[in-house]
Each structure stands twice: as C-alpha cells, then as structure tokens.
Design a protein around this motif. Sequence first.
Motif, short mmCIF file in Angstrom:
data_model
loop_
_atom_site.label_atom_id
_atom_site.label_comp_id
_atom_site.label_asym_id
_atom_site.label_seq_id
_atom_site.Cartn_x
_atom_site.Cartn_y
_atom_site.Cartn_z
N ALA A 2 -36.75 -36.11 4.42
CA ALA A 2 -36.72 -37.52 4.83
C ALA A 2 -35.61 -37.76 5.84
CB ALA A 2 -36.51 -38.40 3.60
N ASP A 3 -35.89 -38.68 6.76
CA ASP A 3 -34.90 -39.07 7.77
C ASP A 3 -33.72 -39.74 7.10
OD1 ASP A 3 -33.73 -41.12 9.76
OD2 ASP A 3 -34.91 -39.79 11.03
N LYS A 4 -32.52 -39.51 7.64
CA LYS A 4 -31.31 -40.08 7.06
C LYS A 4 -31.27 -41.60 7.13
CE LYS A 4 -29.09 -36.36 5.71
NZ LYS A 4 -28.79 -36.12 4.30
N LYS A 5 -32.12 -42.19 8.00
CA LYS A 5 -32.14 -43.65 8.07
C LYS A 5 -33.09 -44.25 7.04
CE LYS A 5 -31.42 -46.18 11.55
NZ LYS A 5 -31.55 -46.97 12.79
N VAL A 6 -33.77 -43.41 6.27
CA VAL A 6 -34.59 -43.93 5.19
C VAL A 6 -33.68 -44.70 4.23
CG1 VAL A 6 -35.98 -43.27 3.19
CG2 VAL A 6 -36.33 -42.14 5.38
N LEU A 149 -40.26 -46.33 -5.83
CA LEU A 149 -39.69 -47.21 -4.80
C LEU A 149 -38.46 -46.60 -4.14
CD1 LEU A 149 -39.91 -50.72 -6.50
CD2 LEU A 149 -41.18 -49.95 -4.48
N ARG A 150 -37.70 -45.83 -4.88
CA ARG A 150 -36.45 -45.28 -4.35
C ARG A 150 -36.58 -43.81 -3.93
NH1 ARG A 150 -31.79 -48.67 -5.55
NH2 ARG A 150 -32.49 -50.53 -6.64
N ASP A 151 -37.79 -43.32 -3.89
CA ASP A 151 -38.01 -41.94 -3.46
C ASP A 151 -37.97 -41.88 -1.93
OD1 ASP A 151 -38.97 -39.11 -3.98
OD2 ASP A 151 -40.47 -39.85 -2.59
N PRO A 152 -37.09 -41.07 -1.34
CA PRO A 152 -36.95 -41.03 0.12
C PRO A 152 -38.25 -40.64 0.85
CG PRO A 152 -35.08 -39.95 -0.92
CD PRO A 152 -36.08 -40.22 -2.00
N ILE A 153 -39.00 -39.70 0.30
CA ILE A 153 -40.24 -39.27 0.96
C ILE A 153 -41.27 -40.40 0.94
CG2 ILE A 153 -42.12 -37.60 0.95
CD1 ILE A 153 -39.42 -36.43 1.74
N TRP A 154 -41.40 -41.07 -0.22
CA TRP A 154 -42.33 -42.21 -0.32
C TRP A 154 -41.94 -43.29 0.67
CZ3 TRP A 154 -41.94 -47.41 -1.48
CH2 TRP A 154 -43.15 -48.08 -1.77
N GLN A 155 -40.64 -43.61 0.75
CA GLN A 155 -40.18 -44.64 1.69
C GLN A 155 -40.46 -44.23 3.13
OE1 GLN A 155 -36.07 -45.66 1.02
NE2 GLN A 155 -36.52 -46.82 -0.84
N GLU A 156 -40.17 -42.99 3.46
CA GLU A 156 -40.40 -42.53 4.83
C GLU A 156 -41.87 -42.63 5.21
OE1 GLU A 156 -38.69 -38.90 7.46
OE2 GLU A 156 -39.74 -38.31 5.64
#
Length: 260
Positions: A2-6, A149-156
């Motif tokens: 995941a991108d660091k801006k996620v 909701l707080r999973d970086p991959i899901w957010q990305e």
Amino acid sequence: MADKKVPALCGLKSVPELTNPVIISDVHLAANKPKTIMAFLRFMKNVAPRFAELVILGDLFDYWLGDDATPEADPIIAELKLYSSTGRRVLIMQGSHDALLGADFAEACGAELIADQIVIPVNGNPILFAYGDQWCVRDQVRQARRAVLRDPIWQENLLAQPAHERAAVIDEALRKCATENEAPKNPRDFDVIESAVAESARAAGVELVIHGHTHHPGAHVNAVIERWVLPDWEFDLTETSCRSGYITFMQGGRPQIQMM
C-alpha cells in the motif's frame, strides 16, 4: 504494498507534548446536519481559541469518501486552518465513520494526523488517546468491520475507484450497520471492556486513558485504569437535540468533562 499516503498508514505515532488541550470526538458533521455544523463553527469561534491545542479523537465527520471527494467540508477545513494558522495545534485521529480521512486533509487544515492509540504527555503526564472501538471486543461484527476499514490494501483499492463507486460501497456498509443496530442486543455488547482498556494502558505504560466512540460520556476514575469518555455531538435529531461537550484539564492536570 500500500502507498504510504493511504490513510491507515498516515497517523503519527509520536507527537510533542500538549500544554492546554481541548478534546472532542464523535461530532459527526454531515451536510444533512446543519445545526450540528453551526454548533461546531460556534465552538471553533468561541471555545477552541481559549486553548493551545484542539484534539479530535475520531468521527469528526459522519461520512468521508476520501480527501479528494468531499468538497462540502471546505468550511470546516477553513475553520481548522484558521485555528492552526494562529500558532495553535490541531491533532486529528480517524474514527470508524471517517477512516478514509488522510494526509491531504490534515495538510489542508495545518493539522497533525495521529494514530489510534497514541501516548501523548499533557503537562508531563502521559495519557493514552484512542478512538475506542477497538476495546468493544464483545461486538464481533464491529471488530470485523474495523479490520476491513483500517486495512491499508482495502483502503488503497477503494480510493483508486471513482468517488461515486466509493459512495456505493460505503452506503452499503452503513445500511448493514443500521440494520444490525436495530436488532435487539445487550447494551453491554456495544461498550468497551475494561480489561481490554487496561491491557492497552499497561502495554503503553500509562494510568489514564481518554477515548470517544461509545457516546456514553463519563469519568471512570475507580476503574482498574482511569478512563474518561468523550460526549458525542447531536443538534439535529428532535429527540436528542442540543447534545455536545468536550474534555479539558483543570489546574493540576486533572481532566474534566464540560457539556454544552
């Protein structure tokens, strides 16, 4: 990766000490809540300037599609930017309703985006600040939703979609949440578990915790770990109108809840 801006990866895990903070949570600002918006703007004009720091422990917004997709928040951003431009600090934590709130929003406000469960000293006294839903361990549905909701991959992946597609995903999640909340449940299932709070506090090396989320403000001073719970805000529902509040610190460093 995941991108660091996620958003899930953007929260600071360490920030400088607070000297004279005012703390709020669960304001739930939304376009369909004009009275709550006006109450928040009054707070920013009349109350917040009396303090050196404004700390927001989650759910500032009732609905957040991403930093690129919520132009109606511009007046709120402007107020927070005005506050921070005077040399005061704004610290914002993501909640469950605004888990997609990220670095661009924080930068626009001149704010520090802080991680959930962060220890910040207040005049030398270390305090664990948290949103709070992670301690509602009896609510298995909420814990599963929090993990997503707080999973970086899901957010990305979600933030890579157009805003209208994100809205459909979030609308569906909110509908499921509303349906689940209508089913009869023991109220204790929605509250935090003291032993879970105590475990986190001990791991962090603190004896005092401040959190939001539950909408049940209170000072649990005789608990295993001293715990202060923030009020939620609501001015637009007739049956629960004119409810809001915040936590400040008295001379000597003791917290106090002030209702408005």
